[in-house]
Design a protein around this motif. Structure first.
Motif, short mmCIF file in Angstrom:
data_model
loop_
_atom_site.label_atom_id
_atom_site.label_comp_id
_atom_site.label_asym_id
_atom_site.label_seq_id
_atom_site.Cartn_x
_atom_site.Cartn_y
_atom_site.Cartn_z
N ALA A 42 -32.09 -12.41 6.60
CA ALA A 42 -32.35 -11.40 7.63
C ALA A 42 -31.05 -10.71 8.04
N HIS B 57 -38.02 -10.93 10.94
CA HIS B 57 -38.24 -12.36 10.89
C HIS B 57 -39.13 -12.78 12.05
N SER C 256 -40.04 -14.29 7.00
CA SER C 256 -39.04 -13.22 6.86
C SER C 256 -39.57 -12.13 5.94
#
Length: 323
Positions: free
Chosen positions: A107, A282, A303
């Protein structure tokens, strides 16, 4: 305030027990900060999440440089030194083992694209005003989870946020240097490594379309024996570096989970979703899950940091409840 003025912030994490109740926070000024956490996590998770949240909160002002004070060399080195090599190896470390905190790393990798930023290492608990305040807020969030209460999420960030010269925003042109500070206090500037890899998609991952199910809906599918009976249903949902951490502390990899799917996804009743925490790329779903061996608290981390931009499960961690 000039719209090109840098955003100066501190980011920190805290875990009571490590792992244990955990919190994260970033701080610009008393009118511009945010915090959060988990019922169970690690200090490193908090440090990474604090930085990720800061980048996401300032994503709407990419023209401004982001300058971050951080007392975690692990976080700074992960972002500025190690991440390109991990990506080349398929998010594996030099020893071939999966990268820890993979979902947060992926992320972050997506959030950094196109941003102009520097990190300055500061020694923790050494009187740095902004770092101390971020630590205080992160610790307060961890304490809230320990006490079973909801932490103060903070006022967040707006385009006009930040008092005086303290505030700054997110995404500018790709940064050229990363600033760190040695134990002596003397600043050292090192060249930032290239984050782009040949053939890599340099755009932010596409977010799931409105017709696509979200993490909570996908979590429900994984509780359906008819769905999990088919390996073909699981393969697109489990990220390549997926790990499942059992209540006994054993880590089970993706291939084993798919192979032993009938046992891995078996439930002894209907799981109860307790909390969903979602960001731009996420999300974490906390559930109480009845199993034959007893109930567990399950944290599932999802995610969209993949080429398709679809939700994938990157981590499951379970803790026995004693019931």
């Amino acid at each position: 305030m000039s719209t090109t003025e840098p955003i100066i912030a501190a980011a920190d994490g805290s875990a009571l027990g490590n792992p244990g109740p955990a919190g994260w926070a970033w701080f610009i000024d008393e009118n511009t900060w945010a915090s959060g956490g988990w019922k169970r996590g690690t200090n490193n998770m908090g440090e990474l999440q604090a930085v990720l949240s800061l980048f996401e909160a300032t994503a709407h002002v990419p023209e401004r440089e982001l300058r971050i004070f951080c007392d975690s060399k692990y976080t700074i080195d992960s972002i500025t030194k190690w991440m390109p090599g991990w990506k080349k190896k398929g998010w594996k470390k030099s020893d071939g083992k999966p990268v820890l905190n993979l979902e947060l790393m992926q992320a972050l990798d997506a959030a950094l694209v196109g941003r102009n930023y520097t990190f300055t290492w500061v020694k923790g608990h050494a009187g740095h005003e902004m770092n101390e305040r971020a630590d205080e807020l992160a610790r307060a969030a961890a304490t809230a989870y320990k006490n079973g209460t909801t932490p103060d999420a903070g006022p967040g960030f707006s385009a006009t946020g930040g008092a005086g010269g303290s505030g700054a925003d997110k995404k500018p042109a790709a940064p050229t240097t990363i600033q760190t500070t040695a134990q002596t206090g003397a600043p050292t500037t090192v060249q930032k490594p290239e984050t782009a890899q040949p053939g890599a998609d340099q755009s932010n991952p596409k977010q799931p379309g409105p017709k696509q199910p979200g993490p909570e809906q996908l979590e429900a599918r994984l509780n359906d024996p008819a769905f999990t009976a088919e390996a073909a249903n699981l393969e697109p949902l489990l990220a390549s570096g997926f790990e499942w951490i059992t209540p006994a502390g054993r880590t089970v990899d993706r291939a084993t989970v798919i192979e032993l799917r009938a046992k891995a996804f078996a439930v002894n009743g209907t799981p109860k979703v307790l909390r969903v925490e979602a960001g731009a790329s996420h999300a974490a779903v906390l559930s109480e899950v009845p199993l034959e061996r007893g109930a567990v608290l399950r944290t599932s981390v999802w995610s969209t940091a993949n080429r398709r931009g679809t939700w994938q499960l990157t981590l499951r961690q379970e803790t026995a409840t004693g019931r």
